[in-house]
Design an enzyme around this catalytic site. Structure first.
Site, PDB file in Angstrom:
ATOM      1  N   GLY A  23       0.820  -1.212   0.000  1.00  0.00           N
ATOM      2  CA  GLY A  23       0.000   0.000   0.000  1.00  0.00           C
ATOM      3  C   GLY A  23       0.846   1.249   0.000  1.00  0.00           C
ATOM      4  O   GLY A  23       0.539   2.228   0.681  1.00  0.00           O
ATOM      5  N   ALA A  24       1.912   1.241  -0.798  1.00  0.00           N
ATOM      6  CA  ALA A  24       2.934   2.287  -0.717  1.00  0.00           C
ATOM      7  C   ALA A  24       2.601   3.544  -1.501  1.00  0.00           C
ATOM      8  O   ALA A  24       3.346   4.520  -1.431  1.00  0.00           O
ATOM      9  CB  ALA A  24       4.275   1.728  -1.215  1.00  0.00           C
ATOM     10  N   ASN A  25       1.495   3.551  -2.226  1.00  0.00           N
ATOM     11  CA  ASN A  25       1.220   4.694  -3.089  1.00  0.00           C
ATOM     12  C   ASN A  25       0.402   5.793  -2.419  1.00  0.00           C
ATOM     13  O   ASN A  25       0.222   6.869  -3.004  1.00  0.00           O
ATOM     14  CB  ASN A  25       0.504   4.249  -4.373  1.00  0.00           C
ATOM     15  N   ILE A  28      -0.317   6.293   4.868  1.00  0.00           N
ATOM     16  CA  ILE A  28       0.786   5.886   5.733  1.00  0.00           C
ATOM     17  C   ILE A  28       1.870   5.194   4.929  1.00  0.00           C
ATOM     18  O   ILE A  28       3.066   5.412   5.144  1.00  0.00           O
ATOM     19  CB  ILE A  28       0.272   4.948   6.850  1.00  0.00           C
ATOM     20  N   TYR A 194     -13.843  -4.885  10.897  1.00  0.00           N
ATOM     21  CA  TYR A 194     -12.573  -4.166  10.841  1.00  0.00           C
ATOM     22  C   TYR A 194     -11.774  -4.421  12.118  1.00  0.00           C
ATOM     23  O   TYR A 194     -10.573  -4.725  12.060  1.00  0.00           O
ATOM     24  CB  TYR A 194     -12.811  -2.667  10.671  1.00  0.00           C
TER      25      TYR A 194
END
Length: 331
Positions: A23-25, A28, A194
């Site tokens: 989820g680097a784009n 966080i 969640y």
């Protein structure tokens, strides 16, 4: 100042470190990638959209010329994609020093992954469980993190950092609901689901560290949470509902209550690099109600430390993902 006072200027030189961030784009993951690259690390950016990953690279390059960035496709809702991503990393790099299990979704309407699991649990936990298992040998082959309980060459163990949430406290250990199906859909509460996925993140991170220690592996596992950070994560639920009112309310709450994504990324980077950690710690903001402030070691709830629940989750996760770890049971 709340917390340790630690910030990104305290990160050591990461030249020679190879990291994977999921989820680097955005959010966080983007900020953690930027900080790691700014200190010299090579970061493999696991992104569901390669195009959005490329846009993130351009933005990071505007902020720093250090490090190296490598965008690769990764869909954590698809276990075949997870396996393919791990194979690409294994073939492209001689070893891995850091894995940041960051990507996630929050409070979505009921949906199932392509493999049939409740979507939040499938992405937030099972995808990362499978990815870590696939990359474990690469982590064992890594040179580790500089000066983290360092040996003679100045490098300590490689690290796995799994991003959880303060809302793990809402989660239960009724993991059979994660297998999906009509009964799971009928009983579904998006916030309970969640919380369950974030509790699973902690149970996994702690159990992984215990098993690594039992094996005498040169890899350690940590958990963290960002507090309340202003990212797009909070908007996914309202967007999935098609609710403009909920989306505007969430944006307003973020603007008033949240710290920046850059501040929210500091617990992740602290867990990934700080030399005073030994393994199994939970890092979060040290300020008001754990929602903001500089990072420090904090406490998770009692259930997250339940070893029977952790062993049960581990057994289920291996069966559901088909990924078996070459690690002994924890002592």
């Amino acid at each position: 100042m709340f917390g340790s006072g630690w910030n990104e200027t305290d990160v050591s030189d990461l030249d020679g470190v190879t990291a994977v961030v999921t989820g680097a784009n955005s959010g966080i993951g983007y900020e953690a990638t930027r900080i790691l690259a700014d200190h010299g690390a090579t970061v493999v950016m696991g992104c569901r959209s390669v195009n959005r990953g490329a846009d993130a690279v351009s933005s990071i390059r505007d902020a720093t010329a250090s490090g190296s960035l490598d965008v690769r496709e990764l869909d954590l809702a698809d276990l075949d994609s997870v396996a393919s991503f791990a194979t690409v990393v294994d073939e492209a790099y001689d070893g891995l020093d850091l894995l940041v299990n960051n990507a996630g979704v929050m409070a979505l309407p009921y949906e199932e992954t392509g493999d049939g699991f409740e979507y939040q649990f499938g992405v937030n936990h099972l995808g990362h469980f499978a990815l870590t298992g696939h990359l474990l040998d690469d982590l064992r082959a890594g040179e580790g993190i500089p000066s983290a309980g360092a040996d003679d060459d100045g490098r300590g163990p490689s690290r796995v950092v799994t991003v959880s949430s303060g809302l793990h406290e809402r989660g239960d250990a009724e993991f059979e609901a994660a297998a999906g199906g009509e009964d799971a859909a009928a009983d579904y509460d998006r916030w309970d689901a969640y919380g369950r996925s974030k509790l699973a993140n902690l149970l996994f991170a702690y159990e992984l560290d215990r098993r690594l220690a039992t094996a005498g592996a040169s890899v350690r596992s940590f958990a963290c949470h960002p507090g309340y950070a202003d990212t797009n994560l909070q908007l996914r639920g309202p967007e999935a509902d098609g609710s403009r009112v909920k989306r505007l309310a969430m944006r307003a709450a973020n603007a008033v209550l949240a710290q920046s994504a850059a501040a929210g990324a500091l617990p992740t980077v602290y867990a990934a690099t700080a030399p005073d950690l030994s393994g199994g710690e939970f890092v979060g903001p040290g300020g008001l109600l754990g929602m903001r402030g500089a990072p420090e070691v904090t406490e998770s709830n009692e259930l997250s430390r339940d070893r029977e629940a952790a062993a049960d989750l581990w057994e289920r996760s291996e069966a559901w993902t088909g990924v078996a770890y070459d690690l002994p049971e924890a002592r």
